[in-house]
Design a protein around this motif. Sequence first.
Motif, PDB file in Angstrom:
ATOM      1  N   TYR A 141       9.857  -9.400  -8.373  1.00 50.04           N
ATOM      2  CA  TYR A 141       8.985  -8.245  -8.152  1.00 50.04           C
ATOM      3  C   TYR A 141       9.385  -7.617  -6.821  1.00 50.04           C
ATOM      4  O   TYR A 141       9.857  -8.302  -5.910  1.00 50.04           O
ATOM      5  CB  TYR A 141       7.496  -8.622  -8.180  1.00 50.04           C
ATOM      6  CG  TYR A 141       7.049  -9.608  -7.136  1.00 50.04           C
ATOM      7  CD1 TYR A 141       7.173 -10.976  -7.348  1.00 50.04           C
ATOM      8  CD2 TYR A 141       6.496  -9.174  -5.927  1.00 50.04           C
ATOM      9  CE1 TYR A 141       6.764 -11.887  -6.385  1.00 50.04           C
ATOM     10  CE2 TYR A 141       6.078 -10.088  -4.962  1.00 50.04           C
ATOM     11  CZ  TYR A 141       6.219 -11.439  -5.196  1.00 50.04           C
ATOM     12  OH  TYR A 141       5.819 -12.337  -4.239  1.00 50.04           O
ATOM     13  N   LEU A 142       9.233  -6.300  -6.770  1.00 50.70           N
ATOM     14  CA  LEU A 142       9.636  -5.549  -5.579  1.00 50.70           C
ATOM     15  C   LEU A 142       8.404  -4.893  -4.971  1.00 50.70           C
ATOM     16  O   LEU A 142       7.625  -4.253  -5.684  1.00 50.70           O
ATOM     17  CB  LEU A 142      10.642  -4.458  -5.986  1.00 50.70           C
ATOM     18  CG  LEU A 142      11.075  -3.465  -4.908  1.00 50.70           C
ATOM     19  CD1 LEU A 142      11.960  -4.142  -3.862  1.00 50.70           C
ATOM     20  CD2 LEU A 142      11.845  -2.292  -5.538  1.00 50.70           C
ATOM     21  N   VAL A 143       8.224  -5.085  -3.673  1.00 52.59           N
ATOM     22  CA  VAL A 143       7.155  -4.376  -2.962  1.00 52.59           C
ATOM     23  C   VAL A 143       7.822  -3.557  -1.864  1.00 52.59           C
ATOM     24  O   VAL A 143       8.446  -4.120  -0.965  1.00 52.59           O
ATOM     25  CB  VAL A 143       6.135  -5.351  -2.338  1.00 52.59           C
ATOM     26  CG1 VAL A 143       5.031  -4.572  -1.627  1.00 52.59           C
ATOM     27  CG2 VAL A 143       5.544  -6.271  -3.397  1.00 52.59           C
ATOM     28  N   VAL A 144       7.723  -2.227  -1.976  1.00 55.71           N
ATOM     29  CA  VAL A 144       8.314  -1.393  -0.930  1.00 55.71           C
ATOM     30  C   VAL A 144       7.211  -0.851  -0.036  1.00 55.71           C
ATOM     31  O   VAL A 144       6.137  -0.480  -0.511  1.00 55.71           O
ATOM     32  CB  VAL A 144       9.155  -0.225  -1.509  1.00 55.71           C
ATOM     33  CG1 VAL A 144      10.369  -0.762  -2.249  1.00 55.71           C
ATOM     34  CG2 VAL A 144       8.345   0.707  -2.393  1.00 55.71           C
ATOM     35  N   THR A 145       7.467  -0.831   1.261  1.00 56.94           N
ATOM     36  CA  THR A 145       6.566  -0.132   2.180  1.00 56.94           C
ATOM     37  C   THR A 145       7.226   1.203   2.505  1.00 56.94           C
ATOM     38  O   THR A 145       8.455   1.318   2.503  1.00 56.94           O
ATOM     39  CB  THR A 145       6.291  -0.932   3.468  1.00 56.94           C
ATOM     40  OG1 THR A 145       7.455  -0.909   4.310  1.00 56.94           O
ATOM     41  CG2 THR A 145       5.895  -2.366   3.166  1.00 56.94           C
ATOM     42  N   PHE A 146       6.404   2.205   2.759  1.00 55.61           N
ATOM     43  CA  PHE A 146       6.953   3.549   2.949  1.00 55.61           C
ATOM     44  C   PHE A 146       5.987   4.345   3.832  1.00 55.61           C
ATOM     45  O   PHE A 146       4.820   3.962   3.991  1.00 55.61           O
ATOM     46  CB  PHE A 146       7.131   4.249   1.584  1.00 55.61           C
ATOM     47  CG  PHE A 146       5.813   4.556   0.922  1.00 55.61           C
ATOM     48  CD1 PHE A 146       5.107   3.569   0.261  1.00 55.61           C
ATOM     49  CD2 PHE A 146       5.255   5.826   1.011  1.00 55.61           C
ATOM     50  CE1 PHE A 146       3.867   3.836  -0.309  1.00 55.61           C
ATOM     51  CE2 PHE A 146       4.019   6.108   0.439  1.00 55.61           C
ATOM     52  CZ  PHE A 146       3.322   5.108  -0.227  1.00 55.61           C
ATOM     53  N   GLY A 147       6.495   5.466   4.390  1.00 55.36           N
ATOM     54  CA  GLY A 147       5.647   6.277   5.257  1.00 55.36           C
ATOM     55  C   GLY A 147       5.134   7.540   4.598  1.00 55.36           C
ATOM     56  O   GLY A 147       4.045   8.009   4.918  1.00 55.36           O
ATOM     57  N   SER A 148       5.906   8.124   3.681  1.00 56.84           N
ATOM     58  CA  SER A 148       5.510   9.401   3.074  1.00 56.84           C
ATOM     59  C   SER A 148       5.380   9.275   1.559  1.00 56.84           C
ATOM     60  O   SER A 148       4.315   9.440   1.003  1.00 56.84           O
ATOM     61  CB  SER A 148       6.540  10.489   3.380  1.00 56.84           C
ATOM     62  OG  SER A 148       6.823  10.519   4.745  1.00 56.84           O
ATOM     63  N   PHE A 149       6.484   9.030   0.883  1.00 55.69           N
ATOM     64  CA  PHE A 149       6.458   8.743  -0.554  1.00 55.69           C
ATOM     65  C   PHE A 149       7.749   8.039  -0.942  1.00 55.69           C
ATOM     66  O   PHE A 149       8.672   7.924  -0.127  1.00 55.69           O
ATOM     67  CB  PHE A 149       6.178   9.997  -1.391  1.00 55.69           C
ATOM     68  CG  PHE A 149       7.130  11.132  -1.184  1.00 55.69           C
ATOM     69  CD1 PHE A 149       8.154  11.364  -2.073  1.00 55.69           C
ATOM     70  CD2 PHE A 149       6.989  11.988  -0.095  1.00 55.69           C
ATOM     71  CE1 PHE A 149       9.036  12.421  -1.884  1.00 55.69           C
ATOM     72  CE2 PHE A 149       7.867  13.047   0.098  1.00 55.69           C
ATOM     73  CZ  PHE A 149       8.890  13.260  -0.793  1.00 55.69           C
ATOM     74  N   THR A 200      12.678   5.255  -5.790  1.00 54.52           N
ATOM     75  CA  THR A 200      13.114   3.960  -5.245  1.00 54.52           C
ATOM     76  C   THR A 200      12.998   2.854  -6.299  1.00 54.52           C
ATOM     77  O   THR A 200      13.942   2.082  -6.503  1.00 54.52           O
ATOM     78  CB  THR A 200      12.250   3.589  -4.018  1.00 54.52           C
ATOM     79  OG1 THR A 200      12.374   4.617  -3.047  1.00 54.52           O
ATOM     80  CG2 THR A 200      12.693   2.266  -3.417  1.00 54.52           C
ATOM     81  N   GLY A 201      11.853   2.783  -6.965  1.00 55.13           N
ATOM     82  CA  GLY A 201      11.611   1.699  -7.926  1.00 55.13           C
ATOM     83  C   GLY A 201      12.564   1.741  -9.112  1.00 55.13           C
ATOM     84  O   GLY A 201      13.301   0.774  -9.359  1.00 55.13           O
ATOM     85  N   PRO A 202      12.592   2.871  -9.860  1.00 55.27           N
ATOM     86  CA  PRO A 202      13.498   2.928 -11.009  1.00 55.27           C
ATOM     87  C   PRO A 202      14.968   2.716 -10.626  1.00 55.27           C
ATOM     88  O   PRO A 202      15.715   2.053 -11.343  1.00 55.27           O
ATOM     89  CB  PRO A 202      13.270   4.343 -11.564  1.00 55.27           C
ATOM     90  CG  PRO A 202      11.873   4.674 -11.152  1.00 55.27           C
ATOM     91  CD  PRO A 202      11.663   4.007  -9.826  1.00 55.27           C
ATOM     92  N   ASN A 203      15.380   3.270  -9.475  1.00 57.12           N
ATOM     93  CA  ASN A 203      16.776   3.059  -9.062  1.00 57.12           C
ATOM     94  C   ASN A 203      17.026   1.596  -8.707  1.00 57.12           C
ATOM     95  O   ASN A 203      18.093   1.049  -8.988  1.00 57.12           O
ATOM     96  CB  ASN A 203      17.142   3.959  -7.876  1.00 57.12           C
ATOM     97  CG  ASN A 203      17.285   5.406  -8.308  1.00 57.12           C
ATOM     98  OD1 ASN A 203      17.296   5.699  -9.505  1.00 57.12           O
ATOM     99  ND2 ASN A 203      17.376   6.313  -7.358  1.00 57.12           N
TER     100      ASN A 203
END
Length: 259
Positions: free
Chosen positions: A79-87, A91-94
């Motif tokens: 599983y992937l958890v990304v943190t981000f500042g704007s949007f 990222t996920g599909p790629n």
Amino acid sequence: MIFYFSGTGNSLYVARLLADELNDCIISIPDCINNGTFEFELKDSEKIGIVTPVYFYGLPSIVETFLDKLNLKKYSSFYLVVTFGSFTANTGPNAQKYFSGLGLNLDHIFSVKMPENYVPLLKVPSQDVCSALISDAQKSVHDIVKILDENPPGDYDIHKGKFPGIVSSLCRMIYKDGMTTKKFWVDDACTSCGLCERICPTNAISLQDGKPCWTKDICPRCLACLHRCPSSAIQLGHFTKKKDRYVNPEINFNQEIRQ
Ligand SMILES: Cc1cc2nc3c(=O)[nH]c(=O)nc-3n(C[C@H](O)[C@H](O)[C@H](O)COP(=O)(O)O)c2cc1C
Ligand code: SF4
Ligand code: SF4
């Protein structure tokens, strides 16, 4: 097992919250790369977490490098958890495509909004906004754990923004140039303390005559050096000199040299 990468502490914070809730352990991706550790023993049906910031609407180069080398003997569900500042755009599909290209199964995708740290372009939010985001992250992580436990595989990232495919494609091309270290420079406030050299996760900085020099042509651009320099002496391009610096206040960077 949760692998994480973090420049300024947001992803480390989220990785720790996840590990607390899941009773799991966290492992630093730069440490694995620097120690050449890519083989791991898994428990039966163990899920593997990857926690990372979004860079240019995709994965940081260092995370891709790590995945390229990762050697797991058993069938593994990630599983992937990304943190981000704007949007997050695509990222996920790629990332899912990247994983499947390596024969890995990325089953769940999540995102957690955190304080923005890309100061060459944007500003760090006010302290109140940062505190609110950090506090909200606890609930987000709680929800992630629930979904991991109860829901089928899927892309649960609800922060893609508009035109995610186009945004990610364009920005990934920019990241190729964006990884250059040529635009880093140091101003007169540098006290030659050497912290930047010690914390760089890719060993791209070395002190020469007491001042940092970027000894590699490219780096993931995590901005740990820029944000964590005690004198705010490290600049990137023309627009960082007057910008605030950011480190996640929940992470005790005094104790933890390299993330
Ligand atoms: C090189 C770089 C690129 C970034 N690109 C994005 C982006 O495409 N979208 C976004 O929302 N945030 C972007 N950010 C902000 C970070 O993803 C965000 O602040 C993240 O929580 C930082 O995590 P960390 O503290 O673990 O390093 C970028 C930050 C950096 C340093
Ligand atoms: S961390 Fe800052 S003050 Fe210390 S050597 Fe690097 S640039 Fe100079
Ligand atoms: S040089 Fe700075 S931005 Fe690049 S990897 Fe090292 S700490 Fe991160």
